[in-house]
Design a protein around this motif. Structure first.
Motif, mmCIF file in Angstrom:
data_model
loop_
_atom_site.group_PDB
_atom_site.id
_atom_site.type_symbol
_atom_site.label_atom_id
_atom_site.label_comp_id
_atom_site.label_asym_id
_atom_site.label_seq_id
_atom_site.Cartn_x
_atom_site.Cartn_y
_atom_site.Cartn_z
ATOM 1 N N GLY A 167 0.794 -1.272 -0.125
ATOM 2 C CA GLY A 167 0.081 0.299 -0.010
ATOM 3 C C GLY A 167 1.113 1.354 0.109
ATOM 4 N N LYS A 168 2.038 1.213 -0.081
ATOM 5 C CA LYS A 168 3.049 2.352 0.100
ATOM 6 C C LYS A 168 3.198 2.849 -1.548
ATOM 7 N N SER A 169 3.017 4.276 -1.831
ATOM 8 C CA SER A 169 3.177 4.877 -2.850
ATOM 9 C C SER A 169 4.927 4.952 -3.461
ATOM 10 N N ILE A 170 4.879 4.134 -4.129
ATOM 11 C CA ILE A 170 6.468 4.095 -4.743
ATOM 12 C C ILE A 170 6.677 4.669 -6.145
ATOM 13 N N ILE A 171 7.536 5.712 -6.292
ATOM 14 C CA ILE A 171 7.847 5.789 -7.607
ATOM 15 C C ILE A 171 9.275 5.228 -8.036
ATOM 16 N N ASN A 172 9.312 4.599 -9.151
ATOM 17 C CA ASN A 172 10.284 3.666 -9.534
ATOM 18 C C ASN A 172 11.318 4.406 -10.616
ATOM 19 N N LEU A 173 12.405 4.847 -9.916
ATOM 20 C CA LEU A 173 13.493 5.357 -10.616
ATOM 21 C C LEU A 173 14.781 4.409 -10.679
ATOM 22 N N GLY A 174 14.400 3.361 -10.553
ATOM 23 C CA GLY A 174 15.520 2.345 -10.238
ATOM 24 C C GLY A 174 15.615 1.499 -11.627
ATOM 25 N N ILE A 175 14.655 1.390 -12.269
ATOM 26 C CA ILE A 175 14.641 0.341 -13.194
ATOM 27 C C ILE A 175 15.241 0.837 -14.562
ATOM 28 N N GLY A 176 15.879 -0.227 -15.250
ATOM 29 C CA GLY A 176 16.898 -0.057 -16.453
ATOM 30 C C GLY A 176 15.978 -0.249 -17.528
ATOM 31 N N GLN A 177 14.910 0.230 -17.765
ATOM 32 C CA GLN A 177 14.049 -0.141 -19.066
ATOM 33 C C GLN A 177 13.041 0.820 -19.613
ATOM 34 N N PRO A 178 13.004 1.109 -20.897
ATOM 35 C CA PRO A 178 12.087 2.197 -21.123
ATOM 36 C C PRO A 178 10.707 1.814 -20.637
ATOM 37 N N ASP A 179 9.964 3.149 -20.224
ATOM 38 C CA ASP A 179 8.699 2.917 -19.849
ATOM 39 C C ASP A 179 7.619 2.895 -21.159
ATOM 40 N N PHE A 180 8.114 2.892 -22.080
ATOM 41 C CA PHE A 180 7.161 2.671 -23.379
ATOM 42 C C PHE A 180 6.921 1.518 -24.000
ATOM 43 N N LYS A 181 5.887 1.418 -24.524
ATOM 44 C CA LYS A 181 5.290 -0.083 -25.012
ATOM 45 C C LYS A 181 6.399 -0.494 -26.395
ATOM 46 N N THR A 182 6.538 -1.720 -26.681
ATOM 47 C CA THR A 182 7.001 -2.154 -27.846
ATOM 48 C C THR A 182 6.204 -1.655 -28.873
ATOM 49 N N PRO A 183 6.913 -0.639 -30.068
ATOM 50 C CA PRO A 183 5.998 -0.335 -31.030
ATOM 51 C C PRO A 183 4.965 -1.416 -31.776
ATOM 52 N N ALA A 184 3.932 -1.002 -32.026
ATOM 53 C CA ALA A 184 2.786 -1.965 -32.508
ATOM 54 C C ALA A 184 3.225 -2.720 -33.770
ATOM 55 N N HIS A 185 3.879 -2.339 -34.808
ATOM 56 C CA HIS A 185 4.289 -2.902 -35.845
ATOM 57 C C HIS A 185 5.283 -4.167 -35.451
ATOM 58 N N ILE A 186 6.032 -3.855 -34.597
ATOM 59 C CA ILE A 186 7.056 -4.947 -34.148
ATOM 60 C C ILE A 186 6.214 -6.059 -33.414
ATOM 61 N N VAL A 187 5.266 -5.697 -32.612
ATOM 62 C CA VAL A 187 4.207 -6.736 -31.898
ATOM 63 C C VAL A 187 3.458 -7.639 -32.801
ATOM 64 N N GLU A 188 3.168 -6.835 -33.932
ATOM 65 C CA GLU A 188 2.414 -7.623 -34.899
ATOM 66 C C GLU A 188 2.990 -8.415 -35.874
ATOM 67 N N ALA A 189 4.366 -8.416 -36.097
ATOM 68 C CA ALA A 189 5.415 -9.148 -36.822
ATOM 69 C C ALA A 189 5.483 -10.400 -36.057
ATOM 70 N N ALA A 190 5.439 -10.403 -34.616
ATOM 71 C CA ALA A 190 5.744 -11.547 -33.942
ATOM 72 C C ALA A 190 4.385 -12.433 -33.864
ATOM 73 N N ILE A 191 3.317 -11.597 -33.937
ATOM 74 C CA ILE A 191 2.031 -12.441 -34.006
ATOM 75 C C ILE A 191 1.759 -13.075 -35.162
ATOM 76 N N LYS A 192 2.091 -12.132 -36.368
ATOM 77 C CA LYS A 192 2.098 -12.997 -37.659
ATOM 78 C C LYS A 192 3.124 -14.084 -37.948
ATOM 79 N N ALA A 193 4.252 -14.064 -37.268
ATOM 80 C CA ALA A 193 5.305 -15.077 -37.372
ATOM 81 C C ALA A 193 4.724 -16.446 -36.691
ATOM 82 N N LEU A 194 4.147 -16.102 -35.690
ATOM 83 C CA LEU A 194 3.430 -17.329 -34.885
ATOM 84 C C LEU A 194 2.103 -17.905 -35.668
ATOM 85 N N LYS A 195 1.359 -16.884 -36.301
ATOM 86 C CA LYS A 195 0.193 -17.736 -37.116
ATOM 87 C C LYS A 195 0.715 -18.206 -38.350
#
Ligand code: PLP
Length: 393
Positions: free
Chosen positions: A30-58
């Protein structure tokens, strides 16, 4: 009693994962934490990249792939390196692995053993020192100094090479400092290495696309004279916000590409097939999302450096790359670890003690600005309040 191999007692870790676990536990309570510890972008993987993986599986790409990566992906890496650095790389020298870390582990395994010396940046990515110690080689720190903007000094590095040195590791733009080594120092290092033809170099260039103030990345691949001993590490994690996909690669010199592939066959066989198709889409598709991400990081970087410099007893040099700053907290009268713990437990801000990146990180903390501007602003306000309360106490 189980009889573990001695190397296991020398294996270190990456504290960022431990801080993340503690921060998550506090948040779950329940504590409010702001995470400035993490070494990764806080953005989502661009959609066309995700789509390419889905297509590969299909499309049925469910099986093993060649251990060094599918040929189209290695060709895409080669074309991308030409586009970014103007260099020609034979796709046969490219080995795709599950994340940037795997290249460093393989390179250190290839060169490290008792009696050998490996030079590594300190403060630096903690896995370098950990993996070197694991092999039994001597880990020789190259101190990175605030007064040099945390870039390395070529003279200092060259002075640490001995007849036992087998590998030197460099990293620019750097974790944990955001430091970028000056081009003149890189040039000087390349010249100085002529005297040491038997020393290999691993250049960790994983943040090469996250640069500010008009800086252009100077890849070591550009130096033909180093090509027979250069391992150039890069990957998808940071540039394309793909840390969880586990996709990295290296350009290996000569026969080392075959040896790296052999290690891959012994270890993980190949990288997840659909992720490799996503990797092709990342390299060959539009780059607008990468540009947008870098622009957002730049805005936050300027904000956080300014805000940190306004805090009493804290100073922070400008960082020209990656998404970290490394403020000096030595005047607060606490160890880096105490600052990390106090900020997390009392102020609800996750940061990482500088000493998690090597002994030369004492007096500093790593602040990742891969978080929203609003959260960073709130974290800086809390940091200021925490300092004021401590002073009042
Ligand atoms: N090299 C450096 C300097 C890093 O900071 C990181 C990740 O934080 C890596 C390599 C590893 O990246 P990956 O997540 O692709 O294994």
């Amino acid at each position: 009693m189980l009889q573990l191999a001695s190397g296991m007692s020398r294996l270190g870790t990456e504290s960022a994962f431990e801080v993340l676990a503690r921060a998550n536990a506090l948040a779950a309570a329940g504590k409010s934490i702001i995470n400035l510890g993490i070494g990764q972008p806080d953005f989502k993987t661009p959609a066309h990249i995700v789509e390419a993986a889905i297509k590969a599986l299909k499309d049925g790409h469910h099986g093993y792939t060649p251990a060094n990566g599918i040929p189209q992906l290695r060709e895409a890496v080669s074309a991308d390196l030409h586009r970014r650095h103007g260099v020609t790389v034979d796709p046969a020298q490219v080995v795709v692995v599950p994340g940037g870390k795997v290249t460093m582990f393989f390179a250190i395994l290839m060169f490290g053993e008792p009696g050998a010396e490996i030079i590594y940046p300190n403060p630096g990515f903690p896995i370098y020192e950990s993996a070197i110690n694991f092999t039994g080689a001597k880990a020789v720190p190259l101190p990175l100094l605030e007064k040099n903007g945390f870039g390395f000094s070529a003279d200092d590095l060259l002075s640490r090479i001995t007849d036992k040195t087998r590998l030197i590791i460099i990293n620019s733009p750097a974790n944990p400092t955001g430091g970028v080594t000056a081009d003149a120092e890189v040039e000087k290092l390349v010249k100085g290495l002529e005297k040491w033809p038997n020393v290999a170099i691993m250049s960790d260039e994983i943040y090469s696309e996250i640069l500010y103030e008009g800086r252009k990345h100077l890849s070591l691949l550009r130096y033909e004279q180093l090509r027979d001993r250069l391992i150039m590490l890069d990957g998808w994690s940071k540039t394309y916000a793909m840390t969880g996909w586990r996709m990295g690669y290296a350009v290996w010199p000569g026969k080392l590409a075959e040896l790296a592939t052999r290690l891959a066959i012994n270890c993980h066989s190949c990288v997840n097939a659909s992720a490799q198709y996503a990797g092709i889409a990342a390299l060959t598709g539009p780059k607008d999302d990468v540009a947008k991400m870098c622009k957002a990081f730049d805005e936050r970087r300027r904000f956080v450096v300014d805000a940190l410099n306004k805090l009493p007893g804290v100073s922070c040099v400008d960082a020209l790359g990656a998404f970290y700053v490394f403020p000096n907290v030595s005047k607060l009268g606490m160890s880096s670890k105490q600052v990390e713990t106090g900020l997390l437990n009392d102020a609800g801000i996750a940061t990482i003690a500088g000493t998690s990146f090597g002994s030369h990180g004492e007096g500093y903390i790593r602040v990742s600005y891969a978080n929203s501007l609003e959260n960073i602003a709130e974290a800086m306000r809390r940091f200021g309040d925490w300092l004021a309360q401590r002073k009042a106490a």
